[in-house]
Design a protein around this motif. Sequence first.
Motif, short mmCIF file in Angstrom:
data_model
loop_
_atom_site.label_atom_id
_atom_site.label_comp_id
_atom_site.label_asym_id
_atom_site.label_seq_id
_atom_site.Cartn_x
_atom_site.Cartn_y
_atom_site.Cartn_z
N GLU A 479 0.83 -1.21 0.00
CA GLU A 479 0.00 0.00 0.00
C GLU A 479 0.86 1.25 0.00
O GLU A 479 0.57 2.23 -0.69
CB GLU A 479 -0.93 -0.01 1.21
CG GLU A 479 -2.05 -1.03 1.10
CD GLU A 479 -3.06 -0.90 2.22
OE1 GLU A 479 -2.66 -0.67 3.37
OE2 GLU A 479 -4.28 -1.02 1.93
N TRP A 480 1.95 1.22 0.76
CA TRP A 480 2.86 2.37 0.80
C TRP A 480 3.53 2.58 -0.56
O TRP A 480 3.65 3.71 -1.05
CB TRP A 480 3.91 2.13 1.88
CG TRP A 480 5.08 3.05 1.77
CD1 TRP A 480 5.13 4.38 2.08
CD2 TRP A 480 6.40 2.71 1.30
NE1 TRP A 480 6.38 4.89 1.83
CE2 TRP A 480 7.18 3.88 1.36
CE3 TRP A 480 6.97 1.52 0.86
CZ2 TRP A 480 8.51 3.90 0.97
CZ3 TRP A 480 8.31 1.54 0.48
CH2 TRP A 480 9.06 2.72 0.53
N GLY A 482 2.26 1.89 -3.35
CA GLY A 482 1.23 2.47 -4.22
C GLY A 482 0.66 1.51 -5.23
O GLY A 482 0.04 1.93 -6.21
N ASP A 484 -1.85 -0.99 -7.03
CA ASP A 484 -3.31 -0.95 -7.10
C ASP A 484 -3.96 -2.27 -6.73
O ASP A 484 -5.03 -2.30 -6.14
CB ASP A 484 -3.75 -0.54 -8.51
CG ASP A 484 -3.19 0.81 -8.92
OD1 ASP A 484 -3.43 1.77 -8.18
OD2 ASP A 484 -2.50 0.88 -9.95
N LYS A 552 -8.04 -2.50 -0.86
CA LYS A 552 -7.64 -2.78 -2.24
C LYS A 552 -7.83 -4.27 -2.52
O LYS A 552 -7.76 -5.10 -1.61
CB LYS A 552 -6.18 -2.38 -2.46
CG LYS A 552 -5.95 -0.88 -2.42
CD LYS A 552 -4.53 -0.54 -2.81
CE LYS A 552 -4.34 0.98 -2.93
NZ LYS A 552 -2.97 1.33 -3.39
N LYS A 747 8.90 0.57 -6.26
CA LYS A 747 8.69 2.02 -6.13
C LYS A 747 8.94 2.71 -7.47
O LYS A 747 8.16 3.58 -7.90
CB LYS A 747 9.64 2.58 -5.07
CG LYS A 747 9.21 2.32 -3.63
CD LYS A 747 10.24 2.83 -2.64
CE LYS A 747 10.43 4.32 -2.72
NZ LYS A 747 11.44 4.82 -1.74
N VAL A 750 6.04 1.97 -9.90
CA VAL A 750 4.85 2.79 -9.64
C VAL A 750 5.08 4.24 -10.07
O VAL A 750 4.19 4.89 -10.65
CB VAL A 750 4.45 2.69 -8.16
CG1 VAL A 750 3.36 3.70 -7.82
CG2 VAL A 750 3.97 1.28 -7.84
N GLU A 751 6.27 4.76 -9.80
CA GLU A 751 6.59 6.13 -10.20
C GLU A 751 6.55 6.27 -11.73
O GLU A 751 6.03 7.25 -12.26
CB GLU A 751 7.95 6.52 -9.67
CG GLU A 751 8.44 7.89 -10.10
CD GLU A 751 7.54 9.03 -9.62
OE1 GLU A 751 7.52 10.08 -10.27
OE2 GLU A 751 6.86 8.86 -8.58
N GLN A 754 2.99 6.35 -12.78
CA GLN A 754 2.39 7.64 -12.47
C GLN A 754 2.75 8.69 -13.51
O GLN A 754 1.90 9.48 -13.94
CB GLN A 754 2.85 8.08 -11.07
CG GLN A 754 2.29 9.40 -10.60
CD GLN A 754 0.85 9.28 -10.13
OE1 GLN A 754 0.13 8.36 -10.51
NE2 GLN A 754 0.41 10.22 -9.31
N VAL A 766 -2.62 7.20 -6.84
CA VAL A 766 -1.41 6.56 -6.36
C VAL A 766 -0.86 7.34 -5.18
O VAL A 766 -0.59 8.53 -5.28
CB VAL A 766 -0.33 6.50 -7.46
CG1 VAL A 766 0.91 5.82 -6.94
CG2 VAL A 766 -0.87 5.76 -8.66
N PRO A 767 -0.70 6.71 -4.01
CA PRO A 767 -0.17 7.43 -2.85
C PRO A 767 1.21 8.00 -3.12
O PRO A 767 1.99 7.43 -3.88
CB PRO A 767 -0.12 6.35 -1.76
CG PRO A 767 -1.06 5.28 -2.22
CD PRO A 767 -1.00 5.32 -3.72
N LEU A 769 5.05 8.74 -2.56
CA LEU A 769 6.10 7.88 -2.05
C LEU A 769 6.80 8.60 -0.90
O LEU A 769 7.80 9.27 -1.08
CB LEU A 769 7.09 7.53 -3.16
CG LEU A 769 6.48 6.76 -4.33
CD1 LEU A 769 7.53 6.51 -5.39
CD2 LEU A 769 5.87 5.46 -3.86
#
Length: 782
Positions: A479-480, A482, A484, A552, A747, A750-751, A754, A766-767, A769
């Motif tokens: 979850e941290w 990000g 889905d 999620k 990480k 996910v970045e 994004q 997306v949370p 980071l």
Amino acid sequence: MKKTRSSTIGYPRIGEKREWKEALEAFWSKSITEEDLLRKMEALRLNDLQKQKNLGIDLIPVGDFSFYDHVLDTAVMFGLIPRRFRSDETPLLQTYFDIARGNKEAVASEMTKWFNTNYHYIVPEFDQNTAPVLKENRPLTYFLEAKNKLGITGKPVLLGPVTLLKLSKGYKQEEFGPLLKTLVPLYQQVLKELDEAGAEWVQLDEPVLSTDLTKTEIGHVKDVYEQLHSPAANLKLLVQTYFESVSDYEAIISLPVDGIGLDFVHDDGANLDALKKYGFPADKTLAAGVVNGRNVWGSDLEEKWGLLEAIRGIVSDNRLIVQPSCSLLHVPVTVKTEDHLEPELKGALAFADQKIDEITLLTKGINEGRPSIEDEIKTREETLQIFRQSPSRTKPHVQNEVSEWEGKEPARDFSFTARQALHQDIFKLPVLPTTTIGSLPQTTEIRQARSRYRHGEWSTAAYDAFIQKKVAEWIEVQEWIGLDVLVHGEFERNDMVEYFGEKLDGFAFTKYGWVQSYGSRSVKPPIIYGDVALPEPMTTKDITYAQSLTDKPVKGMLTGPVTIYKWSFPREDIRAFEVTKQLALALQNEISHLEKNGIGMIQVDEPALREGLPLKDAKKQQYLQEAIYAFKLATCTVKKETQVHTHMCYSEFGEIIDSIKQLDADVISIETARSHGELIADFEKASYDKGIGLGVYDIHSPRVPSTEEMETSIRRALQVLHPQQFWVNPDCGLKTRGIDETVPSLKNMVEATQRVREALGSVGAVPALGSVPVTTRNLSNP
């Protein structure tokens, strides 16, 4: 003097208890020096050679040993080092490992399946601007080692030039002939030096001759071997084929070589039929692969004797070699260490050493007459009869369930289009959903916990509490990061097939039955010995617990019927299709349990589906139809609200795209990070309308890919895929990777996603980071 000789094609390189793996990984972690590694590997290599000598093998292979992969060995030997790894400052051994595993600056070379097996090889890369060159005569080094240290005049083994080039990349089809000519002088030099060193036989492995070859390609084969035989006047060349019947029997037996190796186990009788129809040259030796080198069942010696008698009716005893059907690389080392198995099952098994016993026994029978082995044949028949008649092998209710589906075509009730709209409404995922394939890092702490539980040091309650703690930690980490769609991490699973086999009826398990899959990665395939059934739910406890910790979606993770079959040692008394249907029905029941517990996404992995494709085109359609049927049988009863995922390894997607569509999975992920561009090209030629994840980074390499690198992969895929169908994920499970590799890689993934979402004008939820959550500080190895 013996008339007929015994031989092996190759021997397992990993050691009885994976000593090979231990040495490699100690070197990679810098726990031992290169000198230590070389010393350990030499000791293991010499032990294996001495063992084969003691077991009575006449022609012992040398050069089949490898530090990683025999295809990579051959490529590096001939200077096929990709430009990104060339450096005068880097030791050759480090370069060798960098090609296989990648480094901080360069991605590893592509890895794919070795024909239709679960062994992976590193794909050689040809550089148009650099001609191949002989950097080291590797077979000569190993030949001299065996000769000088053990007094063994071994049979050097080398991947043949045609197969080497056919398995390589970096050239156009019209360049095949010219490139092959550049390899010939290098092979000639290798053979000349082996001849001068006193080698009698050299085995050139050409399994590609068991695939469908064109007349032009057969012509290239003839040209090559006409040139290879001449410079080594005293050396005998054996062209070895395996895994199927040869594609052009008359052409192959006419090659200007001294011996031909044929597979009489996996040829469906075609090699024997050709032998009877066309005969065999009087000036050649036939290396007859009569003992199954790919499965663990002991040979029916009466049947094998009959096969050899048929062969001997055409080939004289003094021109016959008795051997396994392929390298014994594909089976464990010895049954002797498996003391926990039921006697009736253990008596029916034969691993590498026991297969060698069968080979030397049959050879003895030929040389000394059948009466000399009559007692052994009788004893084996009695042992097999006890096993065959065991009531534990048969479950009438399983056979009845299978028969109820006869004549029915399994299918989901709602179309993909209807399901897609429903799933979007239920899950509300952003464009380019991010997820992982399933497994998360299995640290030393996790492996130790599993070992303590298995050895009775931990209670079930203590072990379950430990697993739940790890699941909770990693749900928070995901979850941290990000992601889905989350996974529970599979911390309770030792292997994606072995774990399920342990939960199903009809399976048996070994303690030391390891076989190499890729690099130092070994698997311990379960043994399917009887009818398969699901006695109770297998996965619901851990997955539903994970789902209870997050809003999620958490994917239920199952291994598909074809993969469980392919990655097990299957029974041989019934057709493969019958076994995969039994497996599919067991999984169908498990899926029902997951749905009842509120799991709305279920992934049924089929990484082995493509690897099981027969080598001959004429057999492929039936195989694919049966594989599709088994997958659909497992998944056809799911609710319309349930989203079905699947995953495949290193698939040549274009070849089976129509079959993949027929699976009717809502989302498929494909392991292609090392060959991303090639797969994208397939989508430029053929359409695919369902959800798909192409794998934006390679998990088989320890390197952490940059955000920019993965962003480029995503953007390249979106040139041919619609954003609403493309999923972003690593290319395979993460169990073999360390936490310090996994977390930053995800990480960055996910970045990268994004960034592309923002460019598309569809920013997902997306949370940010931020700082590392507290739990991740406790995830590392103790």
